[in-house]
Design a protein around this motif. Structure first.
Motif, PDB file in Angstrom:
ATOM      1  N   ALA A  59      -0.611  31.345 -12.464  1.00 54.11           N
ATOM      2  CA  ALA A  59       0.258  30.215 -12.794  1.00 54.11           C
ATOM      3  C   ALA A  59      -0.239  28.928 -12.132  1.00 54.11           C
ATOM      4  O   ALA A  59      -0.252  27.864 -12.761  1.00 54.11           O
ATOM      5  N   VAL A  60      -0.668  29.021 -10.873  1.00 58.82           N
ATOM      6  CA  VAL A  60      -1.171  27.835 -10.169  1.00 58.82           C
ATOM      7  C   VAL A  60      -2.437  27.321 -10.843  1.00 58.82           C
ATOM      8  O   VAL A  60      -2.604  26.103 -11.011  1.00 58.82           O
ATOM      9  N   MET A  61      -3.333  28.213 -11.224  1.00 53.30           N
ATOM     10  CA  MET A  61      -4.568  27.788 -11.882  1.00 53.30           C
ATOM     11  C   MET A  61      -4.268  27.066 -13.204  1.00 53.30           C
ATOM     12  O   MET A  61      -4.883  26.042 -13.514  1.00 53.30           O
ATOM     13  N   VAL A  62      -3.318  27.589 -13.958  1.00 51.75           N
ATOM     14  CA  VAL A  62      -2.982  26.963 -15.237  1.00 51.75           C
ATOM     15  C   VAL A  62      -2.299  25.615 -15.021  1.00 51.75           C
ATOM     16  O   VAL A  62      -2.676  24.606 -15.633  1.00 51.75           O
ATOM     17  N   VAL A  63      -1.318  25.566 -14.141  1.00 57.34           N
ATOM     18  CA  VAL A  63      -0.599  24.317 -13.887  1.00 57.34           C
ATOM     19  C   VAL A  63      -1.548  23.264 -13.309  1.00 57.34           C
ATOM     20  O   VAL A  63      -1.559  22.108 -13.753  1.00 57.34           O
ATOM     21  N   GLY A  64      -2.343  23.659 -12.331  1.00 57.02           N
ATOM     22  CA  GLY A  64      -3.279  22.718 -11.725  1.00 57.02           C
ATOM     23  C   GLY A  64      -4.323  22.213 -12.705  1.00 57.02           C
ATOM     24  O   GLY A  64      -4.650  21.018 -12.734  1.00 57.02           O
ATOM     25  N   SER A  65      -4.852  23.107 -13.521  1.00 56.45           N
ATOM     26  CA  SER A  65      -5.855  22.711 -14.516  1.00 56.45           C
ATOM     27  C   SER A  65      -5.260  21.786 -15.560  1.00 56.45           C
ATOM     28  O   SER A  65      -5.889  20.795 -15.954  1.00 56.45           O
ATOM     29  N   ALA A  90      -7.004  18.463  -8.913  1.00 56.42           N
ATOM     30  CA  ALA A  90      -8.226  19.230  -8.656  1.00 56.42           C
ATOM     31  C   ALA A  90      -8.334  19.585  -7.172  1.00 56.42           C
ATOM     32  O   ALA A  90      -8.732  20.700  -6.819  1.00 56.42           O
ATOM     33  N   GLY A  91      -7.967  18.668  -6.310  1.00 55.44           N
ATOM     34  CA  GLY A  91      -7.984  18.939  -4.875  1.00 55.44           C
ATOM     35  C   GLY A  91      -6.997  20.035  -4.485  1.00 55.44           C
ATOM     36  O   GLY A  91      -7.296  20.890  -3.637  1.00 55.44           O
ATOM     37  N   LEU A  92      -5.821  20.040  -5.105  1.00 54.57           N
ATOM     38  CA  LEU A  92      -4.834  21.088  -4.827  1.00 54.57           C
ATOM     39  C   LEU A  92      -5.332  22.447  -5.312  1.00 54.57           C
ATOM     40  O   LEU A  92      -5.093  23.470  -4.662  1.00 54.57           O
ATOM     41  N   LEU A  93      -6.040  22.450  -6.436  1.00 54.58           N
ATOM     42  CA  LEU A  93      -6.644  23.706  -6.913  1.00 54.58           C
ATOM     43  C   LEU A  93      -7.704  24.196  -5.938  1.00 54.58           C
ATOM     44  O   LEU A  93      -7.786  25.392  -5.646  1.00 54.58           O
ATOM     45  N   LEU A  94      -8.507  23.283  -5.436  1.00 52.56           N
ATOM     46  CA  LEU A  94      -9.531  23.646  -4.457  1.00 52.56           C
ATOM     47  C   LEU A  94      -8.882  24.216  -3.194  1.00 52.56           C
ATOM     48  O   LEU A  94      -9.316  25.258  -2.682  1.00 52.56           O
ATOM     49  N   GLN A  95      -7.842  23.568  -2.719  1.00 53.46           N
ATOM     50  CA  GLN A  95      -7.136  24.055  -1.531  1.00 53.46           C
ATOM     51  C   GLN A  95      -6.585  25.459  -1.764  1.00 53.46           C
ATOM     52  O   GLN A  95      -6.711  26.334  -0.908  1.00 53.46           O
ATOM     53  N   HIS A  96      -5.991  25.678  -2.926  1.00 50.50           N
ATOM     54  CA  HIS A  96      -5.446  26.999  -3.240  1.00 50.50           C
ATOM     55  C   HIS A  96      -6.560  28.042  -3.289  1.00 50.50           C
ATOM     56  O   HIS A  96      -6.402  29.158  -2.796  1.00 50.50           O
ATOM     57  N   LEU A 107       5.273  24.794  -4.920  1.00 54.59           N
ATOM     58  CA  LEU A 107       6.076  24.197  -5.984  1.00 54.59           C
ATOM     59  C   LEU A 107       6.288  25.172  -7.136  1.00 54.59           C
ATOM     60  O   LEU A 107       7.410  25.364  -7.607  1.00 54.59           O
ATOM     61  N   VAL A 108       5.211  25.802  -7.584  1.00 56.44           N
ATOM     62  CA  VAL A 108       5.307  26.750  -8.701  1.00 56.44           C
ATOM     63  C   VAL A 108       6.214  27.919  -8.334  1.00 56.44           C
ATOM     64  O   VAL A 108       7.033  28.370  -9.131  1.00 56.44           O
ATOM     65  N   ARG A 109       6.102  28.389  -7.119  1.00 57.56           N
ATOM     66  CA  ARG A 109       6.924  29.525  -6.669  1.00 57.56           C
ATOM     67  C   ARG A 109       8.395  29.128  -6.538  1.00 57.56           C
ATOM     68  O   ARG A 109       9.280  29.856  -6.966  1.00 57.56           O
TER      69      ARG A 109
END
Length: 157
Positions: A59-65, A90-96, A107-109
């Motif tokens: 879910a995080v990958m999809v929302v972030g992308s 993109a930075g939040l995806l990298l951090q995750h 946030l997603v959770r």
């Protein structure tokens, strides 16, 4: 059912407010209790549904992308200011990806109640135990509540 979920070392659970974890755990407990009163075919149908459930990472990958692509598209259309939005996503995806958790995951959770793969698997194992896939769960001793509790505890071990 007190503290059946012993995943306190889980990075996600340790960074999310306890109310969110409690809400998710209570949902699992309600589902397992309900399924403890159902027949095998109904439990099997619900297990198939759980197999298709998205976990937090997906879910995080999809929302972030989506946010990053939206930022790029809006920057091209409406000006460079939107590049900050896309770059932040993109930075939040990298951090995750690097740490296994970040503000986007929180946030997603919190908003969507999205569970980790481990939490989904715990529910699946508890339901498989109720269905009779394992020998550790009593068949009729103590009623559905006792069976549900035993299934949740067995899923942890």
């Amino acid at each position: 059912m007190e503290s059946w979920n012993q995943t306190s070392t889980d990075t996600v659970r340790s960074h999310v407010p306890e109310e969110v974890n409690k809400r998710i755990d209570e949902h699992v407990e309600r589902c397992v209790r309900h399924m403890a009163q159902q027949e095998r075919p109904e439990i099997s149908r619900y297990l198939k549904k759980l197999e298709r459930e998205w976990d937090l990472n997906r879910a995080v990958m999809v929302v972030g992308s989506l946010a990053a692509v939206l930022g790029l598209w809006l920057a091209r259309r409406d000006g460079r200011g939107w590049q900050i939005f896309g770059g932040t996503a993109a930075g939040l995806l990298l951090q995750h990806g690097l740490f296994g958790f970040g503000p986007l995951a929180e946030l997603v959770r919190a908003v969507g109640g999205v569970r980790t793969r481990r939490e989904i698997d715990l529910e699946k194992f508890a339901l498989k135990a109720l269905r009779g896939d394992f020998e550790r769960i009593p068949k009729n001793d103590g009623g559905p509540l006792a069976r549900a509790n035993a299934a949740l505890v067995a899923a942890q071990s």
